[in-house]
Write a protein that holds these residues in place. Structure first.
Motif, PDB file in Angstrom:
ATOM      1  N   THR A  70       2.901  -0.341   2.652  1.00  0.00           N
ATOM      2  CA  THR A  70       1.989   0.388   1.788  1.00  0.00           C
ATOM      3  C   THR A  70       0.856  -0.537   1.375  1.00  0.00           C
ATOM      4  OG1 THR A  70       3.472  -0.112  -0.070  1.00  0.00           O
ATOM      5  CG2 THR A  70       3.720   2.042   0.986  1.00  0.00           C
ATOM      6  N   PHE A  71      -0.016  -0.064   0.485  1.00  0.00           N
ATOM      7  CA  PHE A  71      -1.263  -0.746   0.201  1.00  0.00           C
ATOM      8  C   PHE A  71      -1.259  -1.458  -1.148  1.00  0.00           C
ATOM      9  CE2 PHE A  71      -4.373   2.011   2.912  1.00  0.00           C
ATOM     10  CZ  PHE A  71      -3.781   1.497   4.055  1.00  0.00           C
ATOM     11  N   ALA A  72      -2.107  -2.471  -1.217  1.00  0.00           N
ATOM     12  CA  ALA A  72      -2.474  -3.114  -2.471  1.00  0.00           C
ATOM     13  C   ALA A  72      -3.970  -3.376  -2.424  1.00  0.00           C
ATOM     14  CB  ALA A  72      -1.709  -4.417  -2.670  1.00  0.00           C
ATOM     15  N   VAL A  73      -4.610  -3.423  -3.579  1.00  0.00           N
ATOM     16  CA  VAL A  73      -6.022  -3.767  -3.667  1.00  0.00           C
ATOM     17  C   VAL A  73      -6.180  -4.897  -4.670  1.00  0.00           C
ATOM     18  CG1 VAL A  73      -6.838  -1.475  -3.014  1.00  0.00           C
ATOM     19  CG2 VAL A  73      -6.477  -2.009  -5.431  1.00  0.00           C
ATOM     20  N   ARG A  74      -7.260  -5.643  -4.507  1.00  0.00           N
ATOM     21  CA  ARG A  74      -7.521  -6.792  -5.369  1.00  0.00           C
ATOM     22  C   ARG A  74      -8.930  -6.712  -5.935  1.00  0.00           C
ATOM     23  NH1 ARG A  74      -8.733 -12.917  -3.278  1.00  0.00           N
ATOM     24  NH2 ARG A  74      -8.316 -14.054  -5.193  1.00  0.00           N
ATOM     25  N   GLU A  75      -9.047  -6.949  -7.223  1.00  0.00           N
ATOM     26  CA  GLU A  75     -10.339  -7.095  -7.887  1.00  0.00           C
ATOM     27  C   GLU A  75     -10.276  -8.353  -8.731  1.00  0.00           C
ATOM     28  OE1 GLU A  75     -11.602  -3.696 -10.022  1.00  0.00           O
ATOM     29  OE2 GLU A  75     -11.184  -2.277  -8.391  1.00  0.00           O
ATOM     30  N   GLY A  76     -11.099  -9.350  -8.374  1.00  0.00           N
ATOM     31  CA  GLY A  76     -11.004 -10.644  -9.043  1.00  0.00           C
ATOM     32  C   GLY A  76      -9.671 -11.279  -8.739  1.00  0.00           C
ATOM     33  N   ASN A  77      -8.880 -11.563  -9.782  1.00  0.00           N
ATOM     34  CA  ASN A  77      -7.528 -12.068  -9.552  1.00  0.00           C
ATOM     35  C   ASN A  77      -6.477 -11.030  -9.946  1.00  0.00           C
ATOM     36  OD1 ASN A  77      -7.696 -12.182 -12.354  1.00  0.00           O
ATOM     37  ND2 ASN A  77      -6.463 -14.051 -12.495  1.00  0.00           N
ATOM     38  N   VAL A  78      -6.876  -9.761 -10.038  1.00  0.00           N
ATOM     39  CA  VAL A  78      -5.971  -8.678 -10.411  1.00  0.00           C
ATOM     40  C   VAL A  78      -5.556  -7.907  -9.156  1.00  0.00           C
ATOM     41  CG1 VAL A  78      -5.693  -6.574 -11.771  1.00  0.00           C
ATOM     42  CG2 VAL A  78      -7.035  -8.482 -12.688  1.00  0.00           C
ATOM     43  N   ILE A  79      -4.246  -7.808  -8.956  1.00  0.00           N
ATOM     44  CA  ILE A  79      -3.677  -7.107  -7.803  1.00  0.00           C
ATOM     45  C   ILE A  79      -3.007  -5.830  -8.294  1.00  0.00           C
ATOM     46  CG2 ILE A  79      -1.948  -7.215  -5.956  1.00  0.00           C
ATOM     47  CD1 ILE A  79      -2.394 -10.293  -5.997  1.00  0.00           C
ATOM     48  N   SER A  80      -3.334  -4.717  -7.667  1.00  0.00           N
ATOM     49  CA  SER A  80      -2.696  -3.427  -7.952  1.00  0.00           C
ATOM     50  C   SER A  80      -2.031  -2.952  -6.673  1.00  0.00           C
ATOM     51  CB  SER A  80      -3.735  -2.397  -8.407  1.00  0.00           C
ATOM     52  OG  SER A  80      -4.507  -2.878  -9.491  1.00  0.00           O
ATOM     53  N   VAL A  94       0.432  -3.517 -11.807  1.00  0.00           N
ATOM     54  CA  VAL A  94      -0.797  -4.314 -11.788  1.00  0.00           C
ATOM     55  C   VAL A  94      -0.457  -5.678 -12.368  1.00  0.00           C
ATOM     56  CG1 VAL A  94      -3.171  -4.512 -12.590  1.00  0.00           C
ATOM     57  CG2 VAL A  94      -2.234  -2.250 -12.061  1.00  0.00           C
ATOM     58  N   PHE A  95      -0.879  -6.756 -11.710  1.00  0.00           N
ATOM     59  CA  PHE A  95      -0.612  -8.088 -12.249  1.00  0.00           C
ATOM     60  C   PHE A  95      -1.717  -9.047 -11.821  1.00  0.00           C
ATOM     61  CE2 PHE A  95       1.423  -7.904  -8.111  1.00  0.00           C
ATOM     62  CZ  PHE A  95       1.163  -9.140  -7.526  1.00  0.00           C
ATOM     63  N   GLU A  96      -1.792 -10.182 -12.487  1.00  0.00           N
ATOM     64  CA  GLU A  96      -2.758 -11.219 -12.150  1.00  0.00           C
ATOM     65  C   GLU A  96      -2.069 -12.325 -11.368  1.00  0.00           C
ATOM     66  OE1 GLU A  96      -4.728 -12.638 -15.605  1.00  0.00           O
ATOM     67  OE2 GLU A  96      -5.471 -10.655 -16.217  1.00  0.00           O
ATOM     68  N   TYR A  97      -2.778 -12.806 -10.341  1.00  0.00           N
ATOM     69  CA  TYR A  97      -2.220 -13.922  -9.573  1.00  0.00           C
ATOM     70  C   TYR A  97      -3.352 -14.761  -9.013  1.00  0.00           C
ATOM     71  CZ  TYR A  97       0.892 -16.630  -6.614  1.00  0.00           C
ATOM     72  OH  TYR A  97       1.586 -17.662  -6.055  1.00  0.00           O
ATOM     73  N   GLY A  98      -3.247 -16.054  -9.185  1.00  0.00           N
ATOM     74  CA  GLY A  98      -4.229 -16.969  -8.646  1.00  0.00           C
ATOM     75  C   GLY A  98      -5.562 -16.909  -9.361  1.00  0.00           C
ATOM     76  N   ARG A  99      -6.594 -17.377  -8.649  1.00  0.00           N
ATOM     77  CA  ARG A  99      -7.949 -17.420  -9.182  1.00  0.00           C
ATOM     78  C   ARG A  99      -8.820 -16.438  -8.396  1.00  0.00           C
ATOM     79  NH1 ARG A  99      -8.127 -23.909  -8.168  1.00  0.00           N
ATOM     80  NH2 ARG A  99      -6.457 -24.529  -9.629  1.00  0.00           N
ATOM     81  N   GLU A 100      -9.934 -16.085  -8.974  1.00  0.00           N
ATOM     82  CA  GLU A 100     -10.788 -15.086  -8.346  1.00  0.00           C
ATOM     83  C   GLU A 100     -11.252 -15.505  -6.959  1.00  0.00           C
ATOM     84  OE1 GLU A 100     -14.859 -12.513  -9.314  1.00  0.00           O
ATOM     85  OE2 GLU A 100     -13.868 -13.704 -10.874  1.00  0.00           O
ATOM     86  N   GLY A 101     -11.513 -16.787  -6.735  1.00  0.00           N
ATOM     87  CA  GLY A 101     -12.020 -17.237  -5.448  1.00  0.00           C
ATOM     88  C   GLY A 101     -10.958 -17.575  -4.422  1.00  0.00           C
ATOM     89  N   ASP A 115       7.772  -8.088   1.048  1.00  0.00           N
ATOM     90  CA  ASP A 115       6.601  -8.952   1.086  1.00  0.00           C
ATOM     91  C   ASP A 115       6.089  -9.245  -0.310  1.00  0.00           C
ATOM     92  OD1 ASP A 115       6.389  -9.132   3.892  1.00  0.00           O
ATOM     93  OD2 ASP A 115       5.469  -7.147   3.972  1.00  0.00           O
ATOM     94  N   SER A 116       5.382 -10.343  -0.434  1.00  0.00           N
ATOM     95  CA  SER A 116       4.730 -10.721  -1.685  1.00  0.00           C
ATOM     96  C   SER A 116       3.518 -11.577  -1.344  1.00  0.00           C
ATOM     97  CB  SER A 116       5.710 -11.455  -2.615  1.00  0.00           C
ATOM     98  OG  SER A 116       6.346 -12.531  -1.941  1.00  0.00           O
ATOM     99  N   PHE A 117       2.807 -12.024  -2.370  1.00  0.00           N
ATOM    100  CA  PHE A 117       1.536 -12.700  -2.160  1.00  0.00           C
ATOM    101  C   PHE A 117       1.659 -14.217  -2.257  1.00  0.00           C
ATOM    102  CE2 PHE A 117      -0.041  -8.467  -3.054  1.00  0.00           C
ATOM    103  CZ  PHE A 117      -1.172  -8.383  -2.256  1.00  0.00           C
ATOM    104  N   GLY A 118       0.657 -14.855  -1.727  1.00  0.00           N
ATOM    105  CA  GLY A 118       0.428 -16.270  -1.925  1.00  0.00           C
ATOM    106  C   GLY A 118      -1.064 -16.497  -1.967  1.00  0.00           C
ATOM    107  N   VAL A 119      -1.475 -17.669  -2.406  1.00  0.00           N
ATOM    108  CA  VAL A 119      -2.889 -18.014  -2.389  1.00  0.00           C
ATOM    109  C   VAL A 119      -3.085 -19.281  -1.565  1.00  0.00           C
ATOM    110  CG1 VAL A 119      -3.350 -16.922  -4.609  1.00  0.00           C
ATOM    111  CG2 VAL A 119      -2.776 -19.354  -4.549  1.00  0.00           C
ATOM    112  N   ARG A 120      -4.256 -19.332  -0.932  1.00  0.00           N
ATOM    113  CA  ARG A 120      -4.622 -20.484  -0.118  1.00  0.00           C
ATOM    114  C   ARG A 120      -5.779 -21.211  -0.792  1.00  0.00           C
ATOM    115  NH1 ARG A 120      -7.442 -20.354   5.928  1.00  0.00           N
ATOM    116  NH2 ARG A 120      -7.318 -22.611   6.302  1.00  0.00           N
ATOM    117  N   MET A 131       6.546  -9.809  -6.634  1.00  0.00           N
ATOM    118  CA  MET A 131       5.269  -9.133  -6.853  1.00  0.00           C
ATOM    119  C   MET A 131       4.948  -9.154  -8.341  1.00  0.00           C
ATOM    120  SD  MET A 131       3.718  -8.138  -4.093  1.00  0.00           S
ATOM    121  CE  MET A 131       2.740  -6.687  -4.477  1.00  0.00           C
ATOM    122  N   SER A 132       4.592 -10.325  -8.804  1.00  0.00           N
ATOM    123  CA  SER A 132       4.278 -10.512 -10.217  1.00  0.00           C
ATOM    124  C   SER A 132       3.491 -11.799 -10.363  1.00  0.00           C
ATOM    125  CB  SER A 132       5.565 -10.582 -11.051  1.00  0.00           C
ATOM    126  OG  SER A 132       6.366 -11.688 -10.645  1.00  0.00           O
ATOM    127  N   GLY A 133       2.869 -11.972 -11.533  1.00  0.00           N
ATOM    128  CA  GLY A 133       2.201 -13.216 -11.816  1.00  0.00           C
ATOM    129  C   GLY A 133       3.209 -14.310 -12.139  1.00  0.00           C
TER     130      GLY A 133
END
Length: 362
Positions: A70-80, A94-101, A115-120, A131-133
């Motif tokens: 399924t889908f997720a979208v990101r605005e800044g550092n906010v993931i929904s 909805v949660f915050e993860y990482g930095r905007e850039g 699945d879950s997220f990571g930042v590079r 799936m949380s901050g």
């Protein structure tokens, strides 16, 4: 009156090109809110739904471990994100993860099936198992800061790991540890858009490439000819791959700027208002040569079309099939076959009135 997107729903996709979409990390930066998914590479028909905004950065993953992406979208550092496949009216969380850039990556880092997220940041990857901050569960350095990163389950052990792309060369690692690549392959051309997925359902991801509308899928991490070669979609489509039905095989979805919904809605509105604007003759409704007349003249009491739902499209011909609903009826009363003529115009090329609708024909 409205058009509602029909339901549809990876792990193991990554498009490694600069703007391609990926369940394994790169956002879908293609333009469009219309999505067309198919559950096989052989089929040119699919399920159509709308999601997000035209410019949304969309990520794909199996967030709840049910086997369907399924889908997720990101605005800044906010993931929904949502665990519902297809069009949704709200997100589960909805949660915050990482930095905007930060660049986001997606994968099943701990092998739990979800699945879950990571930042590079440069060549450092900060990977979180939920799936949380919060702080990263794993931090690993791999490759160079200017490498293109891919994510997949290269050895079929149930856990995703990293690979980097340098031109047409791929350096794959089977664990979330620093160190030399476990596998190296040369595949395709340096300017190919690259896809990652499990094309044959064996549990291991491998590579594919896209050139224009032609897709080349290879079932192993080796140099060699593709097992599957086919044309799919349009050259300006965004292409996403994922397991949309939970069968263990990754299949395609295209993303398009969706004039389809506006045009079909305009046609249905014209029909409801008794106008023939933008409608050609309906050829398979005996004695009636306009869609509105089929609705308002064929039944007693007359029906007024209220929505067109469950649209699917044949990607080769462009023909769109939609279920038609009428006011006061829970089930569809007919099925329209339409073809685009322009941004705001559709040709009605066929129409079927269902025999078992709730009502009495005149």
């Amino acid at each position: 009156m409205s058009i509602l997107g029909a339901g549809l729903a990876t792990t193991g996709l990554v498009a490694a090109g600069a703007t391609a979409a990926s369940a394994t990390g790169s956002p879908n930066n293609d333009i469009g809110e219309g999505y067309y998914a198919s559950n096989s590479w052989d089929s040119t028909t699919g399920t159509h739904f709308s999601f997000g905004d035209t410019l949304s950065s969309v990520f794909v993953g199996d967030w709840d471990g049910d086997g369907v992406d399924t889908f997720a979208v990101r605005e800044g550092n906010v993931i929904s994100y949502t665990n519902t496949f297809g069009h949704v009216d709200h997100f589960e969380a909805v949660f915050e993860y990482g930095r905007e850039g930060d660049q986001l990556v997606v994968g099943d880092w701990d092998g739990d099936g979800a699945d879950s997220f990571g930042v590079r940041r440069g060549n450092a990857y900060h990977l979180r198992d939920e799936m949380s901050g919060g702080p990263a569960d794993t931090i690993v350095n791999y490759g160079r800061a200017d490498d293109t990163v891919l994510v997949g389950d290269w050895d079929g052990d149930g856990a995703d790991s990293l690979a980097v792309r340098r031109g047409a060369e791929y350096f794959l690692h089977n664990s979330l540890e620093s160190g030399p690549a476990d596998e190296h392959a040369v595949y395709g051309r340096a300017d190919d858009t690259v896809l990652v997925g499990d094309w044959d359902g064996d549990g291991a991801d491998s590579l594919g490439v896209r050139r224009g509308i032609t897709v080349y899928l290879h079932n192993s991490i080796t140099t060699g000819a593709a097992e599957t070669v086919l044309d799919y979609g349009r050259s300006d489509d965004g292409l996403i791959v994922g397991d949309w039905d939970g069968d263990g095989v990754d299949t395609p979805m295209v993303r398009r700027a969706d004039a389809v919904e506006d045009a079909v809605l305009a046609a249905a509105t014209a029909a409801a208002e008794g106008r023939s604007a933008d409608l050609d003759a309906v050829t398979n409704v005996d004695g009636y040569d306009e869609l509105w007349y089929a609705f308002q003249g064929f039944y007693d009491p007359p029906m007024t079309p209220s929505s067109i739902q469950g649209c699917g499209q044949d990607f080769n011909t462009g023909v769109i099939y939609c279920d038609v609903y009428a006011d006061g009826h829970e089930r569809p009363v007919g099925r329209a076959e339409v073809a685009p003529l322009g941004a705001n115009e559709f040709e009605i090329i066929g129409y079927e009135i269902f025999a078992d609708w709730e009502g009495t024909p005149q």
